[in-house]
Enzyme design. Structure first.
Site, short mmCIF file in Angstrom:
data_model
loop_
_atom_site.label_atom_id
_atom_site.label_comp_id
_atom_site.label_asym_id
_atom_site.label_seq_id
_atom_site.Cartn_x
_atom_site.Cartn_y
_atom_site.Cartn_z
N HIS A 1 0.90 -1.15 0.00
CA HIS A 1 -0.03 0.10 0.02
C HIS A 1 0.73 1.40 -0.03
CE1 HIS A 1 -3.45 2.78 1.13
NE2 HIS A 1 -4.04 1.60 1.50
N GLU B 1 -0.43 1.15 -5.49
CA GLU B 1 -0.11 -0.13 -4.43
C GLU B 1 -0.44 -1.41 -5.40
OE1 GLU B 1 -3.44 -0.19 -1.91
OE2 GLU B 1 -3.71 2.01 -1.87
O1 TA6 Z 1 -6.30 0.93 -0.57
C1 TA6 Z 1 -7.12 2.14 -0.65
C2 TA6 Z 1 -7.92 1.92 0.65
O2 TA6 Z 1 -8.37 0.69 0.69
C3 TA6 Z 1 -8.74 2.87 0.78
O3 TA6 Z 1 -10.33 2.70 0.63
C4 TA6 Z 1 -8.53 3.76 2.00
O4 TA6 Z 1 -9.49 3.32 3.13
C5 TA6 Z 1 -6.97 3.39 2.34
O5 TA6 Z 1 -6.93 2.04 1.79
C6 TA6 Z 1 -6.68 3.63 3.77
O6 TA6 Z 1 -6.91 2.50 4.35
P1 TA6 Z 1 -6.48 2.70 6.12
O7 TA6 Z 1 -7.26 1.52 6.93
O8 TA6 Z 1 -4.97 2.40 6.20
O9 TA6 Z 1 -7.25 4.13 6.62
#
Ligand code: TA6
Length: 271
Positions: A141, A243
């Site tokens: 991520h 990601e």
């Molecule tokens: O990868 C994108 C995502 O799934 C978004 O929907 C957003 O919520 C982000 O990840 C961050 O997630 P987190 O749990 O780290 O706040």
């Protein structure tokens, strides 16, 4: 026992990186061009909390697409350090009573980070030591630091289908020359054939993936960022998440099988 929040340093020529055993989390990566990753100064470095920025390891569930905590549990566990050289580190996470209480499967995960002059390579490997097949989703991520998200173009996704998470997962075909950011962007691109370039004035990074079929592009935009407590005010302007993911089609591993996925981020000459 050393704290899992003590960074393991990596260095090679002019490049440096830092990896925490907590989450097997790359928290910093710099080249001659400067810092390449965003890391929120409001991150709470405490057991049970995820780190905001760097390269969170998402496993064994992407986002809230299943019954587990969001993005799984790998990012909130202390990993074991298997090997640490000047320019590379390998960490491991295995199932234990706590992981089996959430996800009742045996697994062995490894994260390897390798630094070279202008490239950061991160490989996630997962092995199934059990007798039954397992299935999981995963992602790296990555929060790429940018000067101002309003000036960023993410290229290489034209003609690729995506699920738009700002529209309840509606599937669309991207016909724009680049993804730009003037509000929340939260997309899962399916079966991405190309490398993806994150371009901004004076700087470009190229993201290549092997083993991961999907690419997630995320920035919360001003409004959604207000609800993210561990982000500094205006912090959302300073990153774009690109990601490498195995998101839409879970990875299935038969007994004894092993899967690997790699994300390579290279600093490229700006146009
Ligand atoms: O990868 C994108 C995502 O799934 C978004 O929907 C957003 O919520 C982000 O990840 C961050 O997630 P987190 O749990 O780290 O706040």
């Amino acid at each position: 026992m050393p704290s899992p929040f003590t960074p393991l340093p990596l260095e090679r020529a002019g490049a440096r990186a830092a990896v925490l055993p907590y989450g097997a989390h790359v928290t910093a990566w710099s080249t001659a061009d400067g810092e390449q990753l965003y890391l929120s100064p409001r991150t709470a470095y405490e057991e049970g909390s995820a780190i905001r920025g760097g390269v969170p390891v998402v496993f064994p569930q992407f986002s809230d697409r299943g019954p587990l905590p969001k993005h799984g549990f790998a990012r909130t566990r202390a990993w074991d350090v298997l090997a640490h050289a000047a320019d590379a580190v390998t960490l491991a996470l295995r199932d234990d009573a706590a992981t089996r209480a959430l996800w009742p499967h045996p697994f062995r995960a490894e994260l390897r980070v390798v630094l070279s002059d202008d490239t950061l390579a991160v490989t996630l490997a997962v092995e199934n030591p059990g007798a039954d097949a397992i299935a999981f989703t995963a992602a790296l991520h990555t929060y790429l630091r940018v000067a101002d998200v309003a000036d960023v173009a993410v290229e290489g996704l034209r003609g690729v289908r995506y699920q738009d998470n700002t529209a309840r997962g509606a599937e669309r075909l991207d016909d724009a020359d680049a993804v730009r950011f003037d509000g929340e962007v939260d997309r899962v691109y399916l079966d991405v054939p190309n490398e993806v370039t994150v371009r901004e004035p004076g700087r470009a990074r190229v993201v290549r993936a092997e083993g991961f079929r999907d690419v997630v592009v995320w920035n919360p935009g001003a409004e959604r960022a207000r609800g993210i407590a561990d982000l500094e005010p205006d912090g959302w302007r300073r990153f774009v998440c690109v990601e490498a993911g195995a998101v839409v089609q879970p990875v299935t591993l038969d007994a004894g099988a092993r899967w690997t996925g790699t994300q390579r981020i290279a600093v490229a000459p700006a146009r």
